[in-house]
Scaffold this motif. Structure first.
Motif, PDB file in Angstrom:
ATOM      1  N   ALA A  96       1.020  -1.169   0.110  1.00 13.76           N
ATOM      2  CA  ALA A  96       0.001  -0.046   0.011  1.00 13.76           C
ATOM      3  C   ALA A  96       0.640   1.239  -0.057  1.00 13.76           C
ATOM      4  CB  ALA A  96      -0.930  -0.183   1.233  1.00 13.76           C
ATOM      5  N   GLU A  97       2.160   1.264   0.495  1.00 19.41           N
ATOM      6  CA  GLU A  97       3.001   2.344   0.683  1.00 19.41           C
ATOM      7  C   GLU A  97       3.763   2.447  -0.521  1.00 19.41           C
ATOM      8  OE1 GLU A  97       4.926   1.688   4.343  1.00 19.41           O
ATOM      9  OE2 GLU A  97       3.520   2.729   5.573  1.00 19.41           O
ATOM     10  N   ALA A 102       8.175   5.053  -3.576  1.00 21.13           N
ATOM     11  CA  ALA A 102       8.927   4.524  -4.706  1.00 21.13           C
ATOM     12  C   ALA A 102       9.960   5.544  -5.086  1.00 21.13           C
ATOM     13  CB  ALA A 102       8.110   3.887  -5.847  1.00 21.13           C
ATOM     14  N   ARG A 103       9.170   6.757  -5.327  1.00 22.40           N
ATOM     15  CA  ARG A 103      10.200   7.707  -5.845  1.00 22.40           C
ATOM     16  C   ARG A 103      11.211   8.489  -5.116  1.00 22.40           C
ATOM     17  NH1 ARG A 103       4.991  10.324  -4.720  1.00 22.40           N
ATOM     18  NH2 ARG A 103       5.231  11.642  -3.290  1.00 22.40           N
ATOM     19  N   HIS A 104      11.298   8.108  -3.778  1.00 19.11           N
ATOM     20  CA  HIS A 104      12.244   8.259  -2.830  1.00 19.11           C
ATOM     21  C   HIS A 104      13.410   7.399  -2.681  1.00 19.11           C
ATOM     22  CE1 HIS A 104      10.170  11.789  -1.882  1.00 19.11           C
ATOM     23  NE2 HIS A 104       8.928  11.085  -1.509  1.00 19.11           N
ATOM     24  N   ALA A 105      13.153   6.014  -3.246  1.00 17.61           N
ATOM     25  CA  ALA A 105      13.949   4.946  -3.079  1.00 17.61           C
ATOM     26  C   ALA A 105      15.281   5.042  -3.921  1.00 17.61           C
ATOM     27  CB  ALA A 105      13.298   3.685  -3.586  1.00 17.61           C
ATOM     28  N   LEU A 109      20.983   1.053  -4.572  1.00 14.74           N
ATOM     29  CA  LEU A 109      21.244   0.337  -3.616  1.00 14.74           C
ATOM     30  C   LEU A 109      20.282  -0.892  -3.513  1.00 14.74           C
ATOM     31  CD1 LEU A 109      22.707   0.701  -0.450  1.00 14.74           C
ATOM     32  CD2 LEU A 109      20.165   1.169   0.001  1.00 14.74           C
ATOM     33  N   LEU A 110      19.093  -0.749  -3.777  1.00 15.69           N
ATOM     34  CA  LEU A 110      17.779  -1.725  -3.716  1.00 15.69           C
ATOM     35  C   LEU A 110      18.301  -2.763  -4.688  1.00 15.69           C
ATOM     36  CD1 LEU A 110      14.667   0.242  -3.150  1.00 15.69           C
ATOM     37  CD2 LEU A 110      16.119  -1.123  -1.405  1.00 15.69           C
ATOM     38  N   LYS A 111      19.019  -2.677  -5.975  1.00 15.83           N
ATOM     39  CA  LYS A 111      19.131  -3.660  -6.769  1.00 15.83           C
ATOM     40  C   LYS A 111      20.381  -4.561  -6.347  1.00 15.83           C
ATOM     41  CE  LYS A 111      22.227  -0.795 -10.356  1.00 15.83           C
ATOM     42  NZ  LYS A 111      21.872  -0.431 -11.315  1.00 15.83           N
ATOM     43  N   ILE A 112      20.962  -4.289  -5.345  1.00 13.19           N
ATOM     44  CA  ILE A 112      21.912  -5.151  -4.726  1.00 13.19           C
ATOM     45  C   ILE A 112      20.966  -5.652  -3.495  1.00 13.19           C
ATOM     46  CG2 ILE A 112      24.225  -4.938  -3.535  1.00 13.19           C
ATOM     47  CD1 ILE A 112      24.766  -2.481  -5.251  1.00 13.19           C
TER      48      ILE A 112
END
Length: 195
Positions: A96-97, A102-105, A109-112
């Motif tokens: 839900a969040e 998502a635009r602040h992610a 970093l997340l793809k690792i």
């Protein structure tokens, strides 16, 4: 006047007794006293309190629902019973969040971290299923103790973590998520340590 107050108090006791009896009957098909050694009503109230405190923790910090809810509920119920429910609740909240955050992610970093966490998740689930409830409680307690200690000493990294270190962090997060639904702790510690 005193008879009126006595009658009102008696009515209140009967109403509350009827309500709690009804609530006990409502919960009883799902939880028996033999399951956890407590009445179904006490079980329901303890779980509701744990979920409320977990929601409060998440509302203040942005994470910590599973950390709080699983820790508190595992005091009365085996973690193997709690974790799947908390996983679903936490997952629904995260989905839900997602559009809002998502635009602040930091996608680099997340793809690792995310693929490493995906590898760690089945390991954590296997640990949850194969070890005793008491050992899972110890693992949860140690995880919390380490996380709190690192936050209290204000752990800082001298340089940005390497891809390998981020991958290890993701792997640990995945394992902890499988065991107790608390993947946020390692990530928060590393992100805070980065400055």
């Amino acid at each position: 006047a005193s008879q009126c107050l006595a009658a009102l108090a008696q009515f209140q006791r009967q109403t509350m007794s009827t309500f709690f009896s009804w609530l006990d009957q409502l919960v009883a098909p799902f939880v028996t006293q033999a399951d956890f050694g407590i009445s179904p009503l006490v079980f329901l109230l303890c779980c509701a309190l744990a979920v409320m405190l977990g929601g409060f923790a998440r509302g203040i910090s942005g994470f910590g629902f599973p950390l709080t809810a699983v820790t508190l509920m595992s005091l009365i119920v085996p973690p193997q019973v709690i974790v799947p429910s908390v996983f679903v609740i936490s997952g629904m909240t995260a989905v839900a969040e997602l559009p809002r955050v998502a635009r602040h992610a930091d996608w680099s970093l997340l793809k690792i971290v995310l693929p490493a966490a995906a590898l760690g998740l089945p390991i954590g689930v296997a640990i949850l299923l194969w070890v005793s409830a008491d050992l899972v409680r110890i693992i949860i307690g140690l995880g919390i103790l380490i996380a709190v200690s690192l936050l209290l000493i204000r752990f800082r990294l001298k340089q940005a973590p390497s891809r390998l270190q981020l991958g290890i962090t993701g792997l640990i997060a995945g394992v902890l998520h499988g065991i107790a639904g608390m993947s946020g702790s390692p990530l928060v510690i590393v992100l805070l340590a980065m400055g």
